[in-house]
Scaffold this motif. Sequence first.
Motif, short mmCIF file in Angstrom:
data_model
loop_
_atom_site.label_atom_id
_atom_site.label_comp_id
_atom_site.label_asym_id
_atom_site.label_seq_id
_atom_site.Cartn_x
_atom_site.Cartn_y
_atom_site.Cartn_z
N UNK A 133 -9.93 -2.31 8.44
CA UNK A 133 -10.24 -3.30 7.43
C UNK A 133 -11.30 -4.29 7.19
N UNK A 191 0.85 -0.80 0.24
CA UNK A 191 0.22 0.51 -0.18
C UNK A 191 0.64 1.16 0.08
N UNK A 219 0.08 5.48 1.26
CA UNK A 219 -0.79 6.33 1.74
C UNK A 219 -0.06 7.42 2.38
N UNK A 244 -8.83 -6.42 0.91
CA UNK A 244 -8.13 -5.80 2.36
C UNK A 244 -7.29 -4.11 2.01
N UNK A 245 -7.92 -3.05 2.23
CA UNK A 245 -7.37 -2.24 2.84
C UNK A 245 -7.47 -1.71 4.32
N UNK A 246 -6.75 -1.12 4.53
CA UNK A 246 -6.69 -0.60 6.29
C UNK A 246 -7.55 0.98 6.18
N UNK A 247 -8.48 1.07 6.66
CA UNK A 247 -8.49 3.31 6.87
C UNK A 247 -9.00 2.89 7.59
N UNK A 248 -8.12 4.67 7.30
CA UNK A 248 -7.71 5.47 9.18
C UNK A 248 -8.99 6.46 9.77
N UNK A 249 -9.17 6.63 11.00
CA UNK A 249 -9.72 7.03 12.13
C UNK A 249 -8.89 8.83 11.42
N UNK A 250 -9.78 10.15 11.46
CA UNK A 250 -8.24 11.08 11.48
C UNK A 250 -6.74 11.35 12.67
N UNK A 269 -7.95 -1.46 14.13
CA UNK A 269 -6.36 -1.18 14.95
C UNK A 269 -6.41 -0.20 15.74
#
Lengths: 114, 112
Positions: free
Chosen positions: B92, A33, A35, B98-104, B33
Amino acid sequence: NAGVTQTPKFRILKIGQSMTLQCAQDMNHNYMYWYRQDPGMGLKLIYYSVGAGITDKGEVPNGYNVSRSTTEDFPLRLELAAPSQTSVYFCASSKLGVGNYGYTFGSGTRLTVV
Amino acid sequence: ELKVEQNPLFLSMQEGKNYTIYCNYSTTSDRLYWYRQDPGKSLESLFVLLSNGAVKQEGRLMASLDTKARLSTLHITAAVHDLSATYFCAADRREGNEKLTFGTGTRLTIIP
């Protein structure tokens, strides 16, 4: 093991220049990935790859290109750099699959476009 | 599309106090996570929560997951200065790409 290695650590580009951010992992991870993290913000996905020869766009792909010719390497190409691309770029990898989870992040590349 | 929201964005607390950071996510997620980031550094993995009701603790930090409410919490007990950092939650999904999505992120400052 080195984990995820990113080069360079810092770079200053002039508007309109191009460059490639390098990312390599030695853990035989299938997923990789890219980012970007703008100041004071979370990480946003640019591109990702589920294996050699397969890439897909993330949330913010405009202005970037990627390729994945080997399992180990996942370079990110910036064409015609713009000030909006000033950010910290993180590469990550993961061996996702049944029973597998977790991500390993590189140390980041701090890019400034002037 | 999976979305992850954290609150508060900024948190200033005195040493010795307790506080909780909240993380909500928008759709079904398989894994939650928590990461820590110090200024100018990369992300350090703190916890991975895999199932409803999961609770994990490390030192003064405890994370929990409620998949029915789509909520995870990071609880800080008796804060110390060394915990000052930015904390991110991310989620995720197992199926699909699958990919990781982040909070702010939550920028935590512990005041002596």
